[in-house]
Every structure is written in C-alpha cells, then in structure tokens.
Design an enzyme around this catalytic site. Sequence first.
Site, PDB file in Angstrom:
ATOM      1  CB  VAL A  12     -18.331   4.652  11.158  1.00  0.00           C
ATOM      2  CG1 VAL A  12     -19.050   5.838  10.553  1.00  0.00           C
ATOM      3  CG2 VAL A  12     -18.261   4.742  12.676  1.00  0.00           C
ATOM      4  CE1 TYR A  25     -25.210   7.235   9.470  1.00  0.00           C
ATOM      5  CE2 TYR A  25     -26.605   8.672  10.781  1.00  0.00           C
ATOM      6  CZ  TYR A  25     -25.714   7.621  10.695  1.00  0.00           C
ATOM      7  OH  TYR A  25     -25.341   6.955  11.828  1.00  0.00           O
ATOM      8  CE  LYS A  35     -25.594   7.656  16.025  1.00  0.00           C
ATOM      9  NZ  LYS A  35     -25.248   8.472  14.831  1.00  0.00           N
ATOM     10  CE1 TYR A  77     -21.751   9.143  19.985  1.00  0.00           C
ATOM     11  CE2 TYR A  77     -23.919   8.114  19.835  1.00  0.00           C
ATOM     12  CZ  TYR A  77     -22.781   8.631  19.227  1.00  0.00           C
ATOM     13  OH  TYR A  77     -22.678   8.615  17.862  1.00  0.00           O
ATOM     14  CB  SER A 127     -24.497   4.947  13.842  1.00  0.00           C
ATOM     15  OG  SER A 127     -23.789   6.108  14.161  1.00  0.00           O
TER      16      SER A 127
HETATM   17  N1  LIG Z   1     -22.307   6.657  11.766  1.00  0.00           N
HETATM   18  C1  LIG Z   1     -21.671   6.186  12.869  1.00  0.00           C
HETATM   19  O1  LIG Z   1     -21.590   4.984  13.063  1.00  0.00           O
HETATM   20  C2  LIG Z   1     -21.090   7.183  13.835  1.00  0.00           C
HETATM   21  C3  LIG Z   1     -20.877   6.644  15.215  1.00  0.00           C
HETATM   22  C4  LIG Z   1     -19.689   7.202  15.930  1.00  0.00           C
HETATM   23  N2  LIG Z   1     -19.552   6.686  17.269  1.00  0.00           N
HETATM   24  C5  LIG Z   1     -19.773   8.775  16.012  1.00  0.00           C
HETATM   25  O2  LIG Z   1     -20.376   9.250  16.962  1.00  0.00           O
HETATM   26  O3  LIG Z   1     -19.315   9.477  15.176  1.00  0.00           O
END
Ligand SMILES: NC(=O)CC[C@H](N)C(=O)O
Length: 607
Positions: free
Chosen positions: A259, A241, A67, A189, A64
């Site tokens: 993650v 988050y 993003k 993605y 993420s």
């Molecule tokens: N918080 C994360 O890093 C989530 C990314 C992961 N690729 C997902 O879409 O769930």
Amino acid sequence: MQAPIAAYLQALHAQLAGANAGELASYIPELTKANPDWLGISIVTMDGVAYSVGDAEQLFTIQSISKPFVYGMALADRGQQAMSEKVGVEPSGDAFNSISLHPQTGAPLNPMINAGAIATTSLLAGRTTEAQWQRIESSIATFVGHPVTVDESVYQSESSTGHRNRAIAWMLKNFGIIEGEPMASLENYFRQCAIEVSCRDLAYMAATLANGGVNPLTGQRALPAEHVGQVLSVMATCGMYDFAGSWLYEVGMPAKSGVGGGVIAVIPGRFGIAIFSPRLDAKGNSVRGIEACRRISRDFGLHMFQQVRDPRQALGRVYTGADAASRRKPVGPARAHLQAHAHRIKYLSLHGMLAVDGVEYIVRRMLGMAADTDCFILDMNQVTGVADSAALMLHQVRRTLQIEGKPVVCSRVHRRAAILQPLARASGAQDRGFLVFEDNDLAVEWCENRLLQGMGSTEEVAVPLADSPLLAGYSPEMLKLMDSHMSTELFGAGDTILKAGEAGDGRVFFIESGRVSVLVPLDEGGHQRIASLGPGMEFGEMTLLGQTQRTASVVADSDVRCRVLHVNDLEALAQQMPEIKIRLLENLARDLAVKLRGATQWIAALA
Ligand SMILES: NC(=O)CC[C@H](N)C(=O)O
C-alpha cells in the site's frame, strides 16, 4: 547511446505519467503525505545491472512487499513442513486485511494476507522480538544490497491505528498460531512494513529472488535456494490478493504489491522488476504499477507460461575425430588406422545452462550415433552451468555407454570449474565420474589412443622416442645421444609415479607404452583427473623449467614403460651439443603456448 531497455522504460514512463486513477492509502494516515504523481520504474538483470527511470530513487515504505521476503526467512528458520502447519499456501480470494483463517486450525490461508504475514513474523528465529527484528533488518538489507532504515513516522502512524491487525494477532494467539506475546511480534510486523526502500532497491530484491536467492550485485546469498521456489509460488498465487487470478492470467509473473505504492515482479533467471506509484486501486494495488507490469510482460514476452525455449540449443556443433585430429602426428600403420577410424570419435559442443530438456535431446542424439562411435567427447567450453537433474542424466548415459565400451569424456573444463560439482555429485561414490581434459587436443589424443589399441594387436601400441613431440626436429645423431643418456622405468597398473606436492626430482618421463592419469588435488578433498596420457606423450616436463614441486599426481592406469631423462643429464648433453637442449625447450615452449591459448580462450569464454 541509450541502451534499448532504458529507451523503452523512458517511453513507458511517459505513457503512464498522465494516468491518475486510484487513491493514496489513507487508513495509515502518514501514507497520505506521499506525492500521488511519483512514478519510478526499475529493471535489474541477472548480472546486477539496473535500468531505472523517473522517481526510482525516491524512498517510500515497503509495506506488504516485505511479506514474501520475511516468509522466506521463516522457511529458512523453521523449514517448510513446520511453517505449513502454521500458515497455509492457498489463495484466499479475499482482501489483504481479511481475517481468512482455517475454520478448524485457525491457520491463515497464506503468508501474503495480513493474517499470514503477522503469523509469519512471529515465527522467525530469535529468542526475543528484538532478536527477530535484527533478523528481519539484516536479511532485508542483504536482499537490497545495503543497510536499510525504518520510517518511524509511518511506523508510529500504523502502530497507533492498526486495530484490525491487533484483533487478527489476538485471534492468531487464540488458535496457538502465534506462540509468544502477540502484541510484541505485531510491532515487528508494523516495523517491517515501515522499512524504507526505493524502486531501484525493490528491483534488486526482486532480482535476488530471480537469481536463485543471491543478490546479483553483491553476490551475497539472501535466501537458501531450496526456498526461492516456495516464495515465488505464493507470490504467483497470492501476491496480488484478490486480483491474483487476473494478474497471473494477464501478466504471468510472481509479484507482490504494497500500500506504499510499490509493486515487484520476478522472472526467474531473467529479471527483477519494480514500479513505484502511490495511487492504489480498490484492492490496494498500485494502478500504474499493474499497468506497467502488464505492458512489460506483453512487450518483452515475459509471461511465464508463454516461454518458448528450444532445448536443441543445448547442443551446438557435432563433428568427429576425422574433422579435428589431435596435434600428435602419428606415422606408419598408426596414421593409416586413425584415418580409417577417427570418424568413430564423436565430438559434441554443448551450450548454456544444461537442464533436463536440453540434456534429454543431447542424450537422444548420442544414443542415435552410438553404433558408429567408439568414444564421445563433450566440449563444455560454452556450458555455463549444469542442473543436478541434468548432471544425473549425463552420468547415466556415460555409465550406459561405458558398459558398451564407449567412454564419454569432457573437454575444455578447467579443474576448478563450477560445473564439476554437479557432475561429481551425480556420480557420487559409484566411480571416478567423467574423465575431464583441460583442452580438446588431450581429449582427442586420448580417444585416438583407444582407437590405436584396436589395431588388431593385443600388444599396447608403443610409440618410439623419436615420435615424441618434445623431441621434434631432432637429428638421428641427437636422438642417439639423448637415448644413450636416458633410463627405462617400468610401472604396474595403479602405481603412483609422481605425487602432487612432492619435491621435483629432475626426472622427465617419455611414455613409450601404456597409459597414465594426471590427477590434481581438490580443495574439498579427493582428486580430479585432468588428463590421460598415452604412448608418445610425456609428463614431469615442467621440471625442465625449474619447477621444484610436483603440481599433480600421475598414476599408471595400465602397465607403463617410460624412457626417463634427468635434467642434470640434459645439462651434460647440452655441453656436448647445445642444439639438444635448445630444440627441446623450443618444443616445450610451443606446447605451452598452445595450452596457454586454450586456457585464455576458456577464461575469455567465462567472462
Ligand atoms: N497491502 C499492504 O501493503 C498492507 C500492509 C500494511 N502494513 C497492513 O498491515 O495493512
């Protein structure tokens, strides 16, 4: 000797190495193969120096953390207005994989949760998803500072198990947020989340955001400046988050977690920080990553709401023309007049990156001393940059004081200095902007000339040839012989006396009365004034050293009377009296040496 920051990171790493709370992400099976003990910490400075400790070179997937960077690309591709109609900027307070969509429009609440990120990836420029992928890969590479690759096993692992994200993508398609085929852009993605980075790479990405969108090591721009603030804002409110509130309260830095175990934090204009530790808490954030950022913020005082900057630091020494007279040595009444009035030349030494708070203080001090001032010199030698808002304030105070007959000029600004752009933008087409001098002596001399005009006579102060610095040390006999071989040339206000680029014609001009401006052409068109010359000063003298092309234009600002020497006549004089040429060239060399020393100091100050 180990740098203090490196020593600090070493100690921080040792303190956290034993902490083993948290679990590896398992909903993407491939992520369970990470070593839970990996711990890397990196900090990158605004001039691109990285301090790293532990597993800072270990590659892992960005997840993420991609993003905010892809969100920046979409802002650059579609503009902030169009993006805001597709993806909100409100914190959801929900987990990263929640289906938080606006009840009516179906727009995801923000681009940091999966729904917002999946939508954002689909909105990138590119007629095909392949073209969109190229956009992602090359832009991330610019942020990192080198080409990047995808961990295909993690990509396949997520693509084959990402059913929740598929459901989110179809929901977004249902609401018209995703315009094209949703599954194709969802694969982009998944791929962007599987891009491989190291902790050090992430710190350079964070530092690029801290550096206004420019990679501090490569100097490449990764994101237009106007979108950096927007990206950092959503990182500050949504990046962690449903931990975002506590994060801002305790750590106070725009951040983003992933993650894969990465965390980045951005201190605008100061540092990019990254931590890599795969063990996650229940909200999907790296446990040791959060603790490391919490301690760095506390120990380095980096909480963005705790910043204490004293705007008065923008103004250094303030002194007068009586403290620092020009190198011209006036004689007789002129000398007495300057001794009585030179204190009315106010000289302010400005420092650092000039922003509105610092310039507000500078302007307040200038207005406070205006009653006892004839003209202001702003020494820009220690100025590293001028924000447009600050340049506008400086332009406004210049115009206000100019109307009161108190000009404000700048000194020690090289004609190519980057700070000229915001100053020129501020004055726009209103006027020629700040009169800029490359060295203090020229600036002070210009101000002295103004004072000398005020000697109670309407007649422009005339300075005899004998007082010209170039003829210093001439005997009366030498002066008489020189004068007999010179002509007098008169010019009206606005006349172009010399033109940049023209072939030199051997003439050297000694100003007896009146004033001229020396202008250099700018690459982008137009001209920049680099000096204003008055009685007792000369121009065109470089022809004496064999210069064949004029490097600057000279324009008369008033009626001007000059004594003119032709280089051929000097040769003839030198045959009769060699001392005439030797002394003149000695004076010219001395003058150039002083100017060269000023330029060297200026370049050194920039280094
Ligand atoms: N918080 C994360 O890093 C989530 C990314 C992961 N690729 C997902 O879409 O769930």
